[in-house]
Every structure is written in structure tokens, then in C-alpha cells.
Design a protein around this motif. Structure first.
Motif, PDB file in Angstrom:
ATOM      1  N   TYR A 185      23.409  48.739  33.300  1.00  0.00           N
ATOM      2  CA  TYR A 185      24.246  48.192  32.468  1.00  0.00           C
ATOM      3  C   TYR A 185      25.108  49.236  31.753  1.00  0.00           C
ATOM      4  O   TYR A 185      24.907  50.396  31.607  1.00  0.00           O
ATOM      5  CB  TYR A 185      23.719  47.462  31.289  1.00  0.00           C
ATOM      6  CG  TYR A 185      22.680  46.249  31.531  1.00  0.00           C
ATOM      7  CD1 TYR A 185      23.249  44.986  31.195  1.00  0.00           C
ATOM      8  CD2 TYR A 185      21.536  45.994  32.427  1.00  0.00           C
ATOM      9  CE1 TYR A 185      22.704  43.670  31.909  1.00  0.00           C
ATOM     10  CE2 TYR A 185      20.854  44.880  32.863  1.00  0.00           C
ATOM     11  CZ  TYR A 185      21.654  43.810  32.612  1.00  0.00           C
ATOM     12  OH  TYR A 185      21.116  42.533  32.853  1.00  0.00           O
TER      13      TYR A 185
ATOM     14  N   ASP B 109      30.228  47.715  26.650  1.00  0.00           N
ATOM     15  CA  ASP B 109      31.719  47.095  26.556  1.00  0.00           C
ATOM     16  C   ASP B 109      32.150  46.989  25.047  1.00  0.00           C
ATOM     17  O   ASP B 109      31.375  46.767  24.262  1.00  0.00           O
ATOM     18  CB  ASP B 109      32.047  45.613  27.125  1.00  0.00           C
ATOM     19  CG  ASP B 109      31.339  45.575  28.513  1.00  0.00           C
ATOM     20  OD1 ASP B 109      31.912  46.476  29.418  1.00  0.00           O
ATOM     21  OD2 ASP B 109      30.935  44.686  29.180  1.00  0.00           O
TER      22      ASP B 109
ATOM     23  N   SER C 195      27.231  44.562  29.802  1.00  0.00           N
ATOM     24  CA  SER C 195      27.494  44.052  31.123  1.00  0.00           C
ATOM     25  C   SER C 195      27.041  44.858  32.352  1.00  0.00           C
ATOM     26  O   SER C 195      26.673  46.076  31.999  1.00  0.00           O
ATOM     27  CB  SER C 195      28.851  43.604  31.063  1.00  0.00           C
ATOM     28  OG  SER C 195      29.573  45.229  31.217  1.00  0.00           O
ATOM     29  N   LYS C 196      26.827  44.150  33.320  1.00  0.00           N
ATOM     30  CA  LYS C 196      26.090  45.025  34.234  1.00  0.00           C
ATOM     31  C   LYS C 196      27.100  45.981  35.058  1.00  0.00           C
ATOM     32  O   LYS C 196      28.199  45.595  35.042  1.00  0.00           O
ATOM     33  CB  LYS C 196      25.631  44.003  35.408  1.00  0.00           C
ATOM     34  CG  LYS C 196      24.542  42.881  35.043  1.00  0.00           C
ATOM     35  CD  LYS C 196      24.476  41.991  35.916  1.00  0.00           C
ATOM     36  CE  LYS C 196      23.350  40.814  35.694  1.00  0.00           C
ATOM     37  NZ  LYS C 196      23.056  39.968  36.529  1.00  0.00           N
TER      38      LYS C 196
END
Length: 473
Positions: A205, A208, A234-235
Motif C-alpha cells: 500500500y 495518497d 491505496s494499493k
């Protein structure tokens, strides 16, 4: 064959194209000119404009014939991929701007195989296709009342001075992104409760960032119910690491560093760093989002030809070494170099470590927490709101990043210029789509910028529309 290079360009306003008041009062001619006369006149004007562009060079050029009897100046960043082999993009100065020497977003494309200039605005797409290409729709969004109330809360807290980020929160978010699975909970900037996400095991991860504009004036792509938090997770891509020959990769880096160091743009950048008034106590450089330059193992063959994005990433890191060398020569201090980019592959990080870089913030947040008043921030094209984060957490000694504009200049750019394609709505109605600025100028960013001397750097497609900032006093 001489390699193609990057051009700087200048342009003067064509005095003949401005009609005087006397001319405007004259009666019209009884007979309109023929199409051939108009075409001939346009060819002459374009030829004159092209000549002015060529004569507007400011750095030492290397002349090369262009096949039409004229010499055109070219800058030797040849095989760096800074321009396409058959197309040159020319940027024009802001003639009315308070920033002398800065470069605006208007773009004229010259096709070397033809004898004319065409505007990039000639490229048109339909609204449906544009919505497919971009992540959000064109039309304004009608927000529900509860979303509007949260946006008002963001504005109220921001104007009251509540920070969106602190160094402690950045480090905590990095730690939560590092763990292998589990639940992540962080406070919201607006609204009740917390931002919560359950990480899936087996995935990496990254953090962001969502700044003031993204929260107070969100894009239409923002889904209803998305938490109003300044940081989310986010991945990030996971690479199957197959070790490559690091000696060979280091040789590639050195070769591109030599290209940068001997180019006219590299020499100009070094001269700027040697003469501008920086505080003598700078002891580290923090570079953010410069890009990965070693292909993942699945694309290892790409390193043989080194695609343009990888070339640009190497050149940006080479420019960081120029900053470190100049500061060391001037002030005699050991300069630490820290680099953060969640997209670094393991081999890229290893090559950078050999060149003296310390890799920090592998998940995208901890590197920002390293910025303090003795830091030079190097972030010319970060892809997220770096300027907003820095304005909340520190007052660096110097920066190299996107030029900070006034609200008036920002409006002028949004109204009169475009980087994007034309949008054909039918019935002869045209619009031009402006891609979103991922590193916007907010009130706090402008307050931060007021403490610095601003030194515009000529526009290149390596750095974009950037400037060097040095702390006053």
C-alpha cells in the motif's frame, strides 16, 4: 547523425498584425482578396514567425539545417528523448507576466516534414471519448447537501488555520501503510468518526494525499460518501523481484548523468545553483516523486532501449546530484540526499543507494516528514500536492518545484490556455479541456512563497513550468 535536442523558444508580438485606429476607420475595400492571396499572406506570416522563434534562442545553441534553407538552433539533449524525433514543441514567454523569463502553457507544434505551424488545439475529441480517457466527467457535479456541508466545514477549518498534515501524522501513516494487513484508522479533516480501511494481505500500500482544493472543491469523480481525510491508502504495484546486474544498471545511470552534465540545460541549471542566494546552512536535499528508472523484472528488456519516462527519471536524479555538488562547493557542507517515490523498484533503490541517495518513505509519507528549515526540496513534477504538504509542516531553505502563481495568473491560465485536447460538442461549439493540476497553489502555498526569492527556470518537458526558490534573509 546529430541527435535531436530540446529547444527553448521566444516570440515577439507581430506588430503588423495589430491594426491602428486609423486603419480601423478606413472603409472596406471594394474587392475582397482571393484565396490564393490570403494563403500567400499566411505563408509569409508563418515564415516570419518561424524566423522570430529561431532568433529568440537565449542559450548557446548548436545550429542544424532544417531542410528549408534556414538554420534552426537545437539543444543537445539528443538521445534523451526530451523531444520526439520529428516534432518539436516550442514554449512562449508570458509577455504580460510579472515573472520575466517564465514560460506559459501555449504550445505550437512544428512538423519538421512540412512547411507550416499548427496549433495543438487542432486536436479534437468527442466528449464521450474524453470522459473515457480521463478519470472524471466534464460536466459540473451537483453535490448532495451533506457533501456540501462537509466541504463548507473544510473551508472553515482551513481558514481558521487548522493544518491538514503534521509530521507526526505523516510518520504514523507511513507506519500503518507498512504493515502487512490489518485495519487502518485515521482522523477525518471534516465530518464525524475516522477514515477506516481494511488492508488485504499480500498487497503493498501507498499513501495518497488530498489537499485543500481536493476536499473543499472536489472533482466530479469523487464518489459520494468518500471520507474527507487528507490521507488515504491505496494499493501499489508489487514486483516479482528478479535481481539484475547492478553494475550494468549503475553504468547506465552514469552514462545518462554524463549526458545531463554536459548538456546546455544541465550547465544552465548548475550555473543557477552556483549563483543564487541560498542560505549557507542547507545540509540535505529531499527529492519527491522523481520516478523509477529501472524497469520491473517483467519489463526488464525495456532497459535496453530505455523508454522516455525512464530517461526523464534518470535525468531528474542526475539534476539532484548537480544541486548537491553546487551546494557542497559553495558552502563546504556535507549534503545528505534523501529520495522518496513509492514507485521505486528494488533495483532502482539499490542503484540510487550506490550513488549516495538514502531511500526514505517507501510508502509515500515518511520522506515528507524529513523536510525542515535546513532542507532543499526537489520536487519539479511530483504528481500530488507536495507544495500544500510542505506549507503545513516546514519552511525549507530552498525549493525547486512548480512555479507558484497568483490567483489572477491562475485564472488567466485556466481561461486562455490549455494542455488538453479540443472537445467537439457538435453544432460548431468547441471547448478545450484543461487537465487538473495535481500540485495546486493554495492560500497557504502562496503565503509560503512570499518568504522566498523566485527564480524562474526555462520550460522543459523534463521539469515543466518550474522555478528555483531561495529563502530571503
Amino acid at each position: 547523425m546529430a541527435p535531436q535536442g530540446l529547444q527553448y523558444a521566444d516570440a515577439d508580438t507581430d506588430a503588423s498584425s495589430r491594426a491602428s485606429p486609423e486603419d480601423q476607420l478606413r472603409p472596406p475595400r471594394a474587392r475582397s482578396p482571393s484565396l490564393s492571396t490570403i494563403a500567400g499572406s499566411m505563408r509569409q506570416k508563418l515564415k516570419a514567425l518561424r524566423k522570430k522563434i529561431v532568433q529568440g534562442q537565449t542559450l548557446v545553441p548548436a545550429a542544424e539545417p532544417d531542410g528549408s534553407g534556414n538554420d534552426r538552433s537545437q539543444y543537445l539533449l539528443s538521445s534523451t528523448g526530451l523531444v520526439e524525433p520529428d516534432v518539436m514543441a516550442l514554449r512562449f514567454p508570458l509577455l504580460s507576466s510579472r515573472h520575466q523569463g517564465s514560460w506559459d502553457e501555449s504550445r505550437i507544434i512544428f512538423n519538421r516534414n512540412r512547411n507550416f505551424l499548427t496549433s495543438s488545439r487542432d486536436k479534437m475529441v468527442s466528449p464521450d471519448r474524453l470522459c473515457t480517457n480521463f478519470q472524471h466527467a466534464i460536466m459540473p457535479r451537483k453535490w448532495p447537501d451533506e457533501e456540501l456541508e462537509l466541504q463548507r466545514e473544510v473551508i472553515k477549518k482551513y481558514e481558521a488555520g487548522v493544518r491538514l498534515w503534521t509530521k507526526e501524522e505523516l510518520l504514523a501513516m507511513e507506519d500503518m501503510a507498512t504493515g502487512l494487513g490489518g485495519k487502518v484508522c485515521t482522523p477525518l479533516y471534516a465530518g464525524q468518526g475516522e477514515y477506516t480501511v481494511e488492508k488485504e494481505k499480500g498487497y503493498l500500500y501507498k499513501v495518497d494525499f488530498h489537499g485543500y482544493k481536493a476536499l473543499a472543491f472536489p472533482l466530479s469523480s469523487r464518489a459520494n460518501g468518500t471520507p474527507y481525510s487528507s490521507m488515504t491508502l491505496s494499493k501499489k504495484p508489487a514486483y516479482t523481484h528478479i535481481p539484475t546486474d547492478l553494475d550494468e544498471q549503475e553504468d547506465v545511470f552514469h552514462r545518462w548523468w554524463t549526458i545531463w552534465d554536459t548538456s546546455s540545460i544541465g550547465r544552465h541549471f548548475h550555473a543557477c545553483m552556483m549563483r543564487l542566494p541560498f542560505p549557507p546552512y542547507i545540509n540535505k536535499i529531499v527529492c519527491i516523486g522523481l520516478g523509477n528508472f529501472v524497469a520491473a523484472s517483467a519489463d526488464a528488456d525495456a532497459n535496453a532501449n530505455l523508454p522516455t519516462p525512464l530517461q526523464h527519471a534518470i535525468l531528474r536524479h542526475a539534476a539532484v546530484l548537480t544541486v548537491a555538488d553546487a551546494l557542497d562547493r559553495r558552502f563546504g557542507r556535507e549534503i545528505r540526499v534523501l529520495a522518496q517515490d513509492p514507485e521505486y523498484t528494488p533495483d532502482c533503490a539499490a542503484v540510487l543507494a550506490r550513488r549516495g541517495f538514502a531511500i526514505v518513505g517507501r510508502h509515500g509519507a515518511a520522506g515528507l516528514a524529513e523536510i525542515d528549515d535546513k532542507t532543499f526540496v526537489f520536487a519539479p513534477s511530483p504528481g500530488f500536492c507536495v507544495k500544500e504538504v510542505v506549507a503545513d509542516i516546514a519552511t525549507p531553505a530552498g525549493m525547486f518545484w512548480g512555479m507558484i502563481t497568483t490567483p489572477e495568473e491562475e485564472r488567466d491560465r485556466e481561461r486562455g490556455k490549455t494542455n488538453g485536447p479540443g472537445v467537439d460538442f457538435g453544432a460548431g461549439v468547441m471547448g478545450y479541456w484543461n487537465p487538473d493540476n495535481t500540485d495546486p497553489d493554495t492560500p497557504r502555498v502562496r503565503l509560503l512563497g512570499n518568504q522566498y526569492g523566485m527564480h524562474p527556470f526555462p520550460y522543459t518537458n523534463l521539469f515543466g513550468d518550474v522555478a528555483i526558490y531561495s529563502l530571503r534573509g
